[in-house]
Design an enzyme around this catalytic site. Structure first.
Site, short mmCIF file in Angstrom:
data_model
loop_
_atom_site.label_atom_id
_atom_site.label_comp_id
_atom_site.label_asym_id
_atom_site.label_seq_id
_atom_site.Cartn_x
_atom_site.Cartn_y
_atom_site.Cartn_z
N LYS A 94 27.14 14.67 24.37
CA LYS A 94 26.54 15.20 24.03
C LYS A 94 25.64 15.60 22.70
CE LYS A 94 25.90 19.12 26.65
NZ LYS A 94 24.66 18.96 27.48
N LEU B 190 21.99 9.95 30.21
CA LEU B 190 22.46 10.29 31.42
C LEU B 190 21.15 11.59 31.91
CD1 LEU B 190 26.19 10.79 31.28
CD2 LEU B 190 24.74 9.17 32.72
N GLY C 135 18.79 17.98 28.49
CA GLY C 135 18.74 19.72 28.28
C GLY C 135 18.54 19.98 26.92
N GLY C 136 18.47 21.56 26.90
CA GLY C 136 17.48 22.43 26.28
C GLY C 136 19.04 21.85 24.66
N ASP D 76 23.38 30.27 31.60
CA ASP D 76 22.52 29.14 32.64
C ASP D 76 22.76 28.00 33.26
OD1 ASP D 76 19.27 27.66 32.30
OD2 ASP D 76 20.31 26.64 31.06
N GLY E 158 20.23 19.25 24.12
CA GLY E 158 20.13 17.87 23.25
C GLY E 158 20.29 16.55 24.67
N PRO E 159 20.22 15.61 24.43
CA PRO E 159 20.68 14.92 25.46
C PRO E 159 21.98 14.23 25.16
CG PRO E 159 19.75 14.00 22.63
CD PRO E 159 20.01 15.68 23.02
N VAL E 160 22.18 13.70 26.84
CA VAL E 160 23.42 13.25 27.00
C VAL E 160 23.56 11.71 27.49
CG1 VAL E 160 25.03 14.15 28.60
CG2 VAL E 160 23.82 15.89 28.24
#
Length: 653
Positions: free
Chosen positions: A516, A494, A497-498, A613, A500-502
């Site tokens: 995540k 999907l 991000g900072g 964030d 890790g991947p989702v």
């Protein structure tokens, strides 16, 4: 002057509420005063709770003790602004109501008879608030016009009734709150009295999850079976006018009396003693332990499989080569998870635990209608759990008895067995090669982690209501996550991000989730990670993404969240075509939802969380375009800055 002084003295006596338990016509109770029962056991007063971005007032009855439970709330679904000066009033028309400056009064009782001469509203030592007609001569009760016990919320006090008033067709039942700190919304669980079977039942969204069992020898079968006979005195009343259950306490009269509370997630809990009465959320639809009710199977499964399982030795062999490449399904952490999934899927013929025993939580593999089970009683073969109606291949009438096979049949049997074993071995090898190099992490380290996670899930963890567990926070096996995400395929990714991947995933139960994979630079061990998860899981708000569970595999940690169908806000906001879907009404709703979620994190949650964030990509949208803040717990989970992934100190440039 003299009359003024007298009025001031009377007013001061009113605010000094230690001995006041009654309202008379014309009296009011404001937000700074209380009614206290005659023996000082209960108090009735206004309480305030943050709802959204406003402080709201509720009229509540509480036992007088530290951290008291809200035993009853008069207006759970109709709170009033605390700033609107709410008042409880008994007017001269004998109407008991909550008034405030900003709207219509909330009517508790408005007797429709004109023959009443003297009416008072009194808080009793039972915790019951009653509007009653009394004798003008000696003040004795003539009749009850209205009482709070007739309108229970989530708490069952001694003397309350659960059942049905046949005359008025009024039902006495409990209903859980929508969340642990918000009585405005109703939860899915209810506690009711079955007037036919004469037992208690807990329903979730109208479906029976648990029953108390029959009443015999002074207790119900599944209500604290070891101690209930010593703690409670149950009474069942059944006649043409009413049918109900009530109870009294058998504890030391100097100790606080019990309060049964039906919590948001299905647990029935004795608040004062911190004792589980029943945990209906553990009823998965298959098991019948402790009063759990087995739910109906899909209609196309009826008659095809039995209603129970047995362990058999042997092997499954694939008989439909067209589906030989079908991957195994991985779910759950124990045999009960596997049983209910197999039982509710009529194509399931059984399952096994190829990476460990059912007690280690290593996951199970399902075998479907494309296979056949061949029983083999030798000690070297593997054990499978199969429904009790799965039959073995029939023997021909002239086949020799077991153990007396002639050479021809023996050779044929050995050849068939070798072929079947080769097919099974080839399929298992292919499946393992399809996975990552971490697929078979069932060594000592993996088993140790799984046992630690299972121990964590069984441990008691504090909540707003005392020491109760959170079984809805699931421990997912690595194999189940791999299966749900198709081995973390790029097609299911999907975003990145900072932290890790989702990946998008779909569990064996059909639920869609977002997985995540956290960066390994968090610097936390299992214990610290677990403690942070508890804090995050306690954060429950309609504008926060819900956490379902987690997975730990070697050094990797994963979080499993609810899947949001409309992706993130930036997907719409920064696209020249999709942004046209965001009219002003939707934009305003998104802004308001984000604000409420942040206000909850910063001010009203049990533990303050600073997001650090907040940006459009961290605002997810559900199917109705309602916003939910994501990554709100990442600041807690990561104890050091993500220098490997970003160049920022905090947040996004």
């Amino acid at each position: 002057m003299k009359h003024t002084i007298i009025l001031i003295i009377l007013a001061s006596l009113w605010t000094c509420h230690d001995a006041i338990d009654t309202l008379k016509p014309g009296d009011t109770l404001n937000s700074t005063s209380s009614l206290v029962s005659a023996l000082g056991k209960f108090t009735l007063n206004f309480i305030t709770k943050p709802i959204g971005n406003s402080e709201m007032s509720f009229l509540a009855i509480l036992r007088i003790k530290t951290k008291a439970n809200k035993a009853w709330i008069a207006n759970p679904h109709s709170p009033v602004l605390s700033s609107s000066s709410p008042l409880l009033t008994l007017d001269f028309n004998n109407t008991l109501k909550i008034t405030h400056r900003n709207g219509q009064p909330f009517i508790l009782s408005a007797p429709n008879t004109t023959s009443i001469t003297s009416v008072v509203a009194t808080l009793l030592d039972s915790g019951n608030f009653v509007l009653q007609e009394v004798s003008p001569v000696n003040g004795s009760t003539i009749r009850i016009l209205w009482q709070s016990f007739d309108y229970p919320t989530d708490t069952f006090l001694p003397g309350m009734k659960l059942g049905v008033d046949h005359i008025n067709e009024h039902v006495w039942s409990l209903l859980s709150w929508g969340s642990s700190d918000n009585p405005v919304s109703s939860g899915p669980f209810s506690l009711e009295w079955d007037t036919n079977a004469h037992q208690l039942k807990i329903k979730k969204s109208g479906v029976i999850y648990w029953t108390s069992g029959v009443f015999a020898d002074g207790r119900f079968e599944y209500i604290l079976p070891d101690v209930s006979k010593q703690r409670y005195n149950f009474s069942i009343v059944s006649n043409q006018n009413e049918d109900y259950l009530t109870y009294t306490s058998l504890d030391d009269p100097n100790d606080p009396e019990p309060e049964w509370v039906l919590y948001t997630r299905g647990a029935l809990f004795e608040y004062g003693a911190q004792v589980d009465i029943i945990r209906a959320q553990n009823c998965d639809g298959y098991n019948t332990v402790g009063g759990c009710v087995r739910r109906d199977r899909p209609s196309d499964c009826v008659g095809k499989l039995g209603d129970d399982f047995e362990i058999k030795k042997g092997n499954f062999t694939i008989i439909n080569s067209a589906n030989a490449s079908r991957p195994a399904n991985w779910i759950g952490t124990g045999s009960e998870d596997c049983k209910v999934t197999c039982w509710q899927n009529c194509s399931c013929l059984g399952f096994d635990f190829p990476f460990g025993s059912q007690t280690t939580g290593a996951g199970c593999r399902f075998w479907s209608v494309d296979c056949a089970f061949i029983e083999d009683l030798s000690t070297a073969t593997q054990s499978f759990v199969v429904p009790n109606s799965v039959t073995l291949p029939p023997k021909s009438p002239d086949s020799p008895p077991r153990g007396k096979i002639n050479a021809t049949h023996k050779g044929l049997w050995i050849g068939t067995s070798i072929a079947a074993l080769l097919v099974i071995g080839f399929c298992i090898l292919c499946y393992r090669l399809r996975g990552t190099k971490f697929m078979l992490s069932a060594g000592k380290n993996g088993t140790k982690i799984q046992k630690k996670l299972l121990k964590f899930m069984k441990s008691e963890r504090p909540t707003d209501h005392g020491n109760i567990r959170h079984p809805d926070l699931s421990v997912f096996t690595y194999e189940s996550v791999l299966a749900a995400t198709s081995n973390f395929s790029e097609a299911n990714k999907l975003g990145q991000g900072g932290f890790g991947p989702v990946y998008k995933g779909k569990l064996a139960t059909g639920r869609e989730v977002a997985v995540k994979r956290l960066s390994k630079c968090s610097g936390q061990g299992t214990v610290e990670f677990k403690n942070e998860l508890i804090l995050i899981y306690e954060l429950q708000h309609t504008n926060l993404v819900q956490l379902f569970g987690f997975c730990i595999h070697e050094e990797e940690k994963m979080l499993i969240y609810e899947y949001m169908q409309n992706k993130s806000l930036d997907y719409f906001l920064f696209d020249s075509i999709r942004c046209l879907q965001l009219d002003w009404k939707k934009r305003f709703g998104i802004i308001e939802g984000i604000t409420q979620g942040m206000l909850y994190l910063h001010k009203y949650s049990r533990t303050k969380v600073i997001h650090r964030d907040l940006k459009a990509s961290n605002i997810l949208l559900d199917e109705n375009m309602n916003p939910k803040i994501a990554d709100f717990g990442m600041a807690r989970i990561f104890t050091q800055e993500l220098e490997a992934n970003t160049v920022r100190v905090v947040g996004t440039r």
